[in-house]
Design a protein around this motif. Sequence first.
Motif, mmCIF file in Angstrom:
data_model
loop_
_atom_site.group_PDB
_atom_site.id
_atom_site.type_symbol
_atom_site.label_atom_id
_atom_site.label_comp_id
_atom_site.label_asym_id
_atom_site.label_seq_id
_atom_site.Cartn_x
_atom_site.Cartn_y
_atom_site.Cartn_z
ATOM 1 N N ALA A 81 -1.127 38.322 -3.312
ATOM 2 C CA ALA A 81 -2.174 38.281 -4.330
ATOM 3 C C ALA A 81 -3.549 38.526 -3.715
ATOM 4 O O ALA A 81 -4.399 39.210 -4.306
ATOM 5 N N ALA A 82 -3.768 37.972 -2.517
ATOM 6 C CA ALA A 82 -5.046 38.190 -1.827
ATOM 7 C C ALA A 82 -5.207 39.661 -1.448
ATOM 8 O O ALA A 82 -6.292 40.241 -1.586
ATOM 9 N N TYR A 84 -3.865 42.195 -2.987
ATOM 10 C CA TYR A 84 -4.136 42.944 -4.212
ATOM 11 C C TYR A 84 -5.582 42.736 -4.662
ATOM 12 O O TYR A 84 -6.234 43.680 -5.121
ATOM 13 N N SER A 85 -6.097 41.515 -4.534
ATOM 14 C CA SER A 85 -7.484 41.237 -4.928
ATOM 15 C C SER A 85 -8.463 42.052 -4.091
ATOM 16 O O SER A 85 -9.469 42.564 -4.607
ATOM 17 N N HIS A 88 -8.335 45.485 -5.339
ATOM 18 C CA HIS A 88 -9.041 45.519 -6.628
ATOM 19 C C HIS A 88 -10.535 45.687 -6.418
ATOM 20 O O HIS A 88 -11.168 46.591 -6.972
ATOM 21 N N GLY A 89 -11.115 44.818 -5.590
ATOM 22 C CA GLY A 89 -12.549 44.908 -5.329
ATOM 23 C C GLY A 89 -12.919 46.180 -4.592
ATOM 24 O O GLY A 89 -13.966 46.781 -4.850
ATOM 25 N N ALA A 130 -15.959 39.310 -8.429
ATOM 26 C CA ALA A 130 -15.294 38.104 -7.926
ATOM 27 C C ALA A 130 -15.400 36.969 -8.949
ATOM 28 O O ALA A 130 -14.426 36.256 -9.209
ATOM 29 N N THR A 133 -13.101 37.604 -11.877
ATOM 30 C CA THR A 133 -11.716 37.300 -11.505
ATOM 31 C C THR A 133 -11.474 35.803 -11.528
ATOM 32 O O THR A 133 -10.421 35.319 -11.974
ATOM 33 N N TYR A 134 -12.459 35.041 -11.069
ATOM 34 C CA TYR A 134 -12.330 33.578 -11.043
ATOM 35 C C TYR A 134 -12.253 33.005 -12.458
ATOM 36 O O TYR A 134 -11.442 32.126 -12.742
ATOM 37 N N SER A 160 2.637 42.369 -6.512
ATOM 38 C CA SER A 160 1.263 42.297 -5.991
ATOM 39 C C SER A 160 1.094 43.179 -4.769
ATOM 40 O O SER A 160 0.091 43.899 -4.638
ATOM 41 N N ALA A 164 -1.194 46.411 -4.267
ATOM 42 C CA ALA A 164 -2.172 46.433 -3.165
ATOM 43 C C ALA A 164 -2.038 47.709 -2.340
ATOM 44 O O ALA A 164 -3.036 48.336 -1.974
ATOM 45 N N THR A 179 -6.831 49.680 -11.557
ATOM 46 C CA THR A 179 -6.060 48.579 -10.970
ATOM 47 C C THR A 179 -5.052 48.034 -11.980
ATOM 48 O O THR A 179 -3.967 47.584 -11.610
#
Length: 233
Positions: A81-82, A84-85, A88-89, A130, A133-134, A160, A164, A179
């Motif tokens: 997941a990290a 992929y994040s 994403h960014g 960010a 997303t949060y 994920s 990524a 994304t």
Amino acid sequence: IPSSSSHALVGGLVGATVAKAGSGAPIVWEGFGKILAFIIISPLVGVIIGGLLMVLVAWIFRNQSPYQAGKWFKGGQLFAAAAYSLGHGGNDAQKTIGIIWLLLITAGVATKDQSTLPMWVVYSCYFAIAWGTYLGGWRIVKTMGTKITKLNSISGSCASMGGAITLGLATLGGIPVSTTHTITGAIIGVGAATDVKAVRWAITANLLVAWVLTIPASGLIAALFWYIGTKFL
């Protein structure tokens, strides 16, 4: 409905430009055509990579029960997941930066030289994506996590990581992709690799319709706001 914010942004840019300049709008079709092509290509790549990862994991853990294999992916899911994040960014935030940079260039306070782009633009876009997303859109989370196919720690990790990898390849190639499309493709890929019937194809069809409509819909809305702006501002 999880739609593409990237394509909404592109559609808005093109719609406003056409509204201002008319049929002779200076659209660079080489770049715009690439974005249109990857509406199809990026989810297909996500399907392939996500499906291959699921098959690879199934082969590696072929001698273990699903419960035993799942223990390995409780932490692995956070790593995937990290990754992929970050992808994403790395792809999405740059598009917002690009739009703001374009505005600064047209206002005459920046040039095409990257050094003229203020760092406050970069950091504010990173912070905004960010923070968004949060905050989360939990109805979107529910659609992606449960309505396309049922995900667990193993299939979720593969999806994920598939997303990524797809985003990483696109970013390295300088290609702005959705994304949303990549992760949806990866989810479909892991679901189909497990069982084709495990994918809710009716939900998938609704997503495809939304993807096709995103650019023209955002373009029309941007054009409408252009006309409103010229009347009242």
